[in-house]
Design an enzyme around this catalytic site. Structure first.
Site, PDB file in Angstrom:
ATOM      1  N   ARG A   1       0.827  -1.214   0.000  1.00 32.66           N
ATOM      2  CA  ARG A   1       0.000   0.000   0.000  1.00 32.66           C
ATOM      3  C   ARG A   1       0.860   1.262   0.000  1.00 32.66           C
ATOM      4  O   ARG A   1       0.537   2.231  -0.678  1.00 32.66           O
ATOM      5  CB  ARG A   1      -0.949  -0.024   1.205  1.00 32.66           C
ATOM      6  CG  ARG A   1      -2.100  -0.975   0.963  1.00 32.66           C
ATOM      7  CD  ARG A   1      -3.009  -1.170   2.147  1.00 32.66           C
ATOM      8  NE  ARG A   1      -4.110  -2.055   1.732  1.00 32.66           N
ATOM      9  CZ  ARG A   1      -5.045  -2.515   2.540  1.00 32.66           C
ATOM     10  NH1 ARG A   1      -5.041  -2.198   3.824  1.00 32.66           N
ATOM     11  NH2 ARG A   1      -6.007  -3.290   2.079  1.00 32.66           N
TER      12      ARG A   1
ATOM     13  N   HIS B   1      -6.313  -0.905  -6.803  1.00 37.23           N
ATOM     14  CA  HIS B   1      -5.656  -2.127  -6.313  1.00 37.23           C
ATOM     15  C   HIS B   1      -5.047  -1.973  -4.917  1.00 37.23           C
ATOM     16  O   HIS B   1      -4.929  -0.876  -4.408  1.00 37.23           O
ATOM     17  CB  HIS B   1      -4.628  -2.660  -7.328  1.00 37.23           C
ATOM     18  CG  HIS B   1      -3.447  -1.783  -7.582  1.00 37.23           C
ATOM     19  ND1 HIS B   1      -2.314  -2.254  -8.192  1.00 37.23           N
ATOM     20  CD2 HIS B   1      -3.219  -0.478  -7.325  1.00 37.23           C
ATOM     21  CE1 HIS B   1      -1.443  -1.283  -8.303  1.00 37.23           C
ATOM     22  NE2 HIS B   1      -1.956  -0.198  -7.780  1.00 37.23           N
ATOM     23  N   GLU B   2      -4.733  -3.108  -4.331  1.00 37.37           N
ATOM     24  CA  GLU B   2      -4.231  -3.182  -2.944  1.00 37.37           C
ATOM     25  C   GLU B   2      -5.219  -2.564  -1.957  1.00 37.37           C
ATOM     26  O   GLU B   2      -4.820  -1.907  -0.996  1.00 37.37           O
ATOM     27  CB  GLU B   2      -2.851  -2.506  -2.803  1.00 37.37           C
ATOM     28  CG  GLU B   2      -1.794  -2.922  -3.786  1.00 37.37           C
ATOM     29  CD  GLU B   2      -1.587  -4.419  -3.871  1.00 37.37           C
ATOM     30  OE1 GLU B   2      -1.975  -5.125  -2.927  1.00 37.37           O
ATOM     31  OE2 GLU B   2      -1.078  -4.887  -4.893  1.00 37.37           O
ATOM     32  N   GLY B   3      -6.493  -2.808  -2.195  1.00 41.31           N
ATOM     33  CA  GLY B   3      -7.523  -2.221  -1.339  1.00 41.31           C
ATOM     34  C   GLY B   3      -7.959  -0.903  -1.955  1.00 41.31           C
ATOM     35  O   GLY B   3      -7.167   0.038  -2.021  1.00 41.31           O
TER      36      GLY B   3
ATOM     37  N   GLN C   1      -9.710   1.738   2.028  1.00 41.56           N
ATOM     38  CA  GLN C   1      -8.755   2.500   2.849  1.00 41.56           C
ATOM     39  C   GLN C   1      -9.497   3.437   3.804  1.00 41.56           C
ATOM     40  O   GLN C   1      -9.110   3.608   4.967  1.00 41.56           O
ATOM     41  CB  GLN C   1      -7.802   3.331   1.964  1.00 41.56           C
ATOM     42  CG  GLN C   1      -7.020   2.549   0.936  1.00 41.56           C
ATOM     43  CD  GLN C   1      -6.224   1.404   1.522  1.00 41.56           C
ATOM     44  OE1 GLN C   1      -5.626   1.540   2.587  1.00 41.56           O
ATOM     45  NE2 GLN C   1      -6.247   0.264   0.865  1.00 41.56           N
TER      46      GLN C   1
END
Lengths: 595, 259
Positions: free
Chosen positions: A305, A448-450, A455
């Site tokens: 992240r 992406h990545e959450g 978040q």
């Protein structure tokens, strides 16, 4: 010559004049380093970026990886660049010496990698994912796993992936159904399908080390039942060589809007194409203990992240530099007071609205770069600060800031890419200029990545309330300390920032007063927007303080961008905070039929 | 085999360079200093030769204090040691004076081969290697695009106009290499760390036993008499093709004496 990839001067300012990273060299972990080695690493990264990464950025976009039904083929320029990168040793630069690393401070490593991210985000993603993979195994894998998988990754022979999502389980990992069945020899056999796997298959490395979340029989439901497995594309022999083909099979590739040079795949595990060891299922080995998989994976995801935030900054930054260069050189129109059509045209940087877009972009990308490097320094502090209190505080701050480090640049550095197109006018909308690719590439980073939504939920739902609000208190304390130092011309900004962070505290308490998750879920994104702006204003006040007493265009530019952020951006959050204070539940209560 | 590679720090090759009005010299502060690009090929060739034949590589540079950055870069590529000649009295040295200093620094150290890049991107004279060879009384093999070493014989291929010339000489020799010869390696992270610990010998005019009047601006045999900024780019000539575009282009080229 000034680069359009990144700003060497800004990176040096942030590292040495603001964060004083040379002071790290007095700590045992970094004592082999000096300003000299930091500068050499920065220069090496710039050279790699300019000579091996940037030249094929467009080619990788127009010639995305090709799936021939069996294998994926990537343009040869990628392999050449990655070979040069592996040869440089930068892959292991920040790792521990005992595993062959160079113990370079994270903050310097992060700064250096922005050159490569800005030059060619698609190509650098392969090693970036691999390093995150290696870091996870170093933290949670066995010595044997480190020897077998991490060393080849560090040497650049193996690349790595993270396999979380499935076709039916994207952001909701509780619904992951890939199965892992324990075998008599202690290995597991995996069966299932994984979606959105970046670098899932390619011809760039000898082997691909997949880290796979799966569920063992009888495991608890939800995320608490997930375990983590190493599933290599080729089984690794005891002598380290690649052996039998494992049953990890490419089912197809996803065709994306940006990041096109990074192959994105659908992978099938244990569908029967191969029968490794004469049996059904892809062979995997457990990392750590069963049912702790998600916690281990978060080790990688948190790093990823921060990496995504850095990528968003780098892409926004290079977009801004391209727009700045274009605006300085593109003659168009005359000043409003010049009515003589035969007089020479002026470069468009002389027009107020173009300057507005450039100054806004500068405030976004330079503010966000400061945040990313500050977060990276927190990693160093977490690891090496002299007292345990200081190490704990750094860990706490990094925890609370991570969703902002990931999401704020994904939103606002993308805005800089948007402005870069606008500054170019019609040309910016064509594929003859690179700014449209920067925009398309950067658009992924909010997903992406959450996603940014995830978040925001993480920030309001977990990070600011964890340990009875200790993270938010730590942040409040740090920001207040900066405000207290703001005097002279900066005093008004210090007061504005102090008021803003105080209001954040009040709003946080209001949103959680009833402990009603409906309220939090309805307001998380707005909350993240507001706190994100407060944090970037903090980064600007810090930078302006570091410019005190210094003259010249560079420092004047810092002061102008900081003033812009305080005068034009920070005030935007006032109405947002008013709205948050009302604890509105529109988005939770709304009838779907209304949409 | 003992190899010396002479390197120079130059203003960033791609930067806009300026001459100072006061002394008509290059304003080295106006641009970042970088290792002369062509010297990277020389360092690479030296490293390849010792990788193939054994030996060690010493970097030799004449330049102000900041030139140490370029020396360090050459060391981080893999060279073993360095000699840095730095003295305020060397400022303003021309090619003759530079060759005198370098020859003095190289002499008596048992080097078998001295390698130069074919030119520096600031001065672009290409004469220093020949001058150094002459001062040392060594054989000179210039503009090499390929180098082979067999015992004490060094053979090169030099690209000519339409032909390739093969030249050979016995050690000790002075070589200059062109960019076709190889692809220079990047410094590596390990090389960067190791470079900090490699020996760098610092020399100045006195320690080389040189007469201060023979070097620097006072010892220069050439000087810049005058200079002027490049004229602004003129508007181009637009040829509108109304059936005779080709003829118009041909006439233009003839007028400009280009054909």
């Amino acid at each position: 010559m000034k680069s359009r990839i990144m700003s060497e001067q800004d990176l040096a300012f942030l590292l040495y004049e603001w964060l004083d990273v040379e002071a790290l060299t007095s700590r045992p972990r970094y004592r082999e380093h000096s300003r000299e080695t930091f500068d050499a690493v920065m220069e090496l990264s710039r050279e790699l970026a300019e000579q091996d990464f940037a030249p094929h950025n467009r080619l990788g976009d127009t010639h995305e990886p090709h799936f021939d039904g069996t294998d994926v083929h990537v343009i040869p320029e990628v392999a050449k660049a990655l070979a040069a990168f592996a040869e440089s040793g930068l892959m292991a630069a920040t790792l521990d010496a005992e595993v062959g690393g160079g113990q370079l401070p994270q903050v310097v490593g992060r700064a250096a990698s922005t050159w490569l991210q800005a030059a060619n985000i698609a190509t650098i993603t392969y090693p970036a994912l691999s390093v995150a993979n290696a870091n996870l195994l170093l933290a949670h894998g066995s010595a044997e796993q480190v020897e077998r998988f991490v060393r080849p990754i560090i040497e650049g022979r193996f690349f790595g992936t993270m396999c979380l999502s499935e076709p039916q389980a994207g952001s909701s990992l509780a619904d992951v159904v890939t199965r892992a069945v324990l075998q008599e020899d202690g290995t597991y056999r995996l069966f299932g399908s994984k979606m959105w796997i970046s670098a899932g298959d390619h011809d760039l490395s000898e082997n691909i080390v997949h880290l796979v979340l799966a569920r063992t029989p009888g495991a608890p439901p939800g995320v608490k039942g997930l375990s983590l497995f190493i599933v290599p594309k080729f089984l690794v022999n005891d002598d380290g060589s690649c052996g039998e083909r494992n049953d990890v099979v490419l089912a197809g590739v996803n065709h994306k809007m940006g990041y096109r040079g990074t192959v994105n795949t659908i992978l099938n595990f244990g569908e029967g194409t191969y029968q490794p060891g004469g049996g059904q299922g892809a062979i995997g080995t457990l990392v750590g203990e069963e049912h702790h998989g998600l916690a281990y994976m978060f080790h990688m995801m948190n790093e990823a992240r921060v990496g995504v935030g850095a990528a968003a900054v780098a892409l926004g930054y290079t977009g801004y530099l391209h727009a700045l260069d274009y605006a300085r050189n593109r003659p168009q129109g005359r000043p409003a007071w010049d009515k003589d059509p035969s007089s020479p045209q002026v470069p468009i940087i002389r027009h107020a609205d173009v300057r507005r877009m450039l100054l806004a972009s500068k405030s976004y990308v330079e503010g966000a770069l400061a945040l990313v490097l500050f977060a990276a320094l927190l990693l160093d502090e977490q690891l090496t600060a002299e007292t345990s209190d200081a190490r704990d505080e750094a860990a706490l701050l990094l925890d609370v800031l991570t969703p902002i480090v990931k999401a704020w640049p994904s939103q606002w550095c993308l805005k800089a890419n948007d402005y870069a197109i606008q500054v170019h006018g019609g040309y910016g909308y064509t594929r003859e200029y690179p700014v449209e690719q920067f925009y398309r590439d950067n658009r992924l980073n909010a997903i992406h990545e959450g996603t940014d939504g995830i978040q925001a939920i993480d920030l309001l739902g977990r990070k600011v309330v964890m340990q009875s609000g200790a993270g938010l208190r730590a942040l409040h304390g740090r920001i207040s300390a900066t405000c207290a130092r703001a005097d002279g011309d900066l005093a008004a900004y210090g007061q504005a920032l102090q008021d803003a962070i105080n209001r954040i505290g009040g709003v946080t308490m209001a949103l959680w007063a009833d402990r009603d998750p409906r309220i939090a879920l309805s307001n998380s994104s707005l909350y993240a927007d507001a706190l994100g702006h407060v944090v970037i204003a903090w980064m600007w006040l810090e930078q302006m303080q570091a410019c005190a007493g210094k003259s010249g265009a560079f420092y004047d530019g810092k002061r102008a961008a900081g003033a812009y952020f305080f005068d034009f951006e920070l005030p935007r959050i006032g109405p947002t905070l008013d709205l948050l204070q009302r604890c509105d539940t529109t988005f939770s209560d709304l009838d779907d039929a209304c949409l | 085999m003992k190899i010396a590679v002479c390197v120079k720090q130059v203003p960033d090759t791609w930067a806009e360079k300026r001459l100072r009005e006061s002394d008509r010299r290059l304003d080295r502060e106006s641009a970042d200093g970088v290792l002369n690009e062509l010297d990277e090929y020389a360092v690479e060739e030296a490293l390849r030769l010792v990788e193939a034949h054994g030996g060690e590589v010493t970097i030799v540079s004449m330049g102000p204090e900041r030139a140490a950055e370029s020396v360090r870069k050459a060391l981080s590529m893999g060279a073993d040691a360095a000699i840095h000649v730095s003295d305020d009295g060397l400022a303003g040295s021309d090619a003759l004076a530079t060759s005198l200093v370098l020859a003095r620094a190289l002499d008596g150290r048992d080097f078998d081969v001295v390698i130069f890049g074919s030119e520096s991107t600031d001065a672009r004279m290409s004469v220093v290697p020949a001058m150094v060879a002459e001062r040392l009384g060594w054989a000179m093999l210039t503009f090499a695009q390929k180098v082979d070493v067999d015992g004490t014989t060094v053979a090169i291929e030099r690209a000519g106009d339409g032909e390739t010339v093969s030249v050979r000489a016995s050690m000790p020799v002075v070589l200059s290499v062109v960019e076709k010869i190889n692809e220079p390696r990047y410094p590596s992270f390990k090389g960067i760390m190791a470079a900090k610990k490699k020996p760098v010998e610092s020399l100045d005019i006195a320690s080389l036993g040189l007469d201060a009047a023979a070097v620097g601006a006072s010892g220069a045999w050439s000087e810049v008499a005058d200079f002027a900024a490049r004229p602004a780019k003129a508007a181009g000539t637009v040829v509108t093709d109304e059936g005779d575009g080709g003829a118009q282009v041909a006439s233009y080229l003839v007028e400009q004496k280009l054909i």
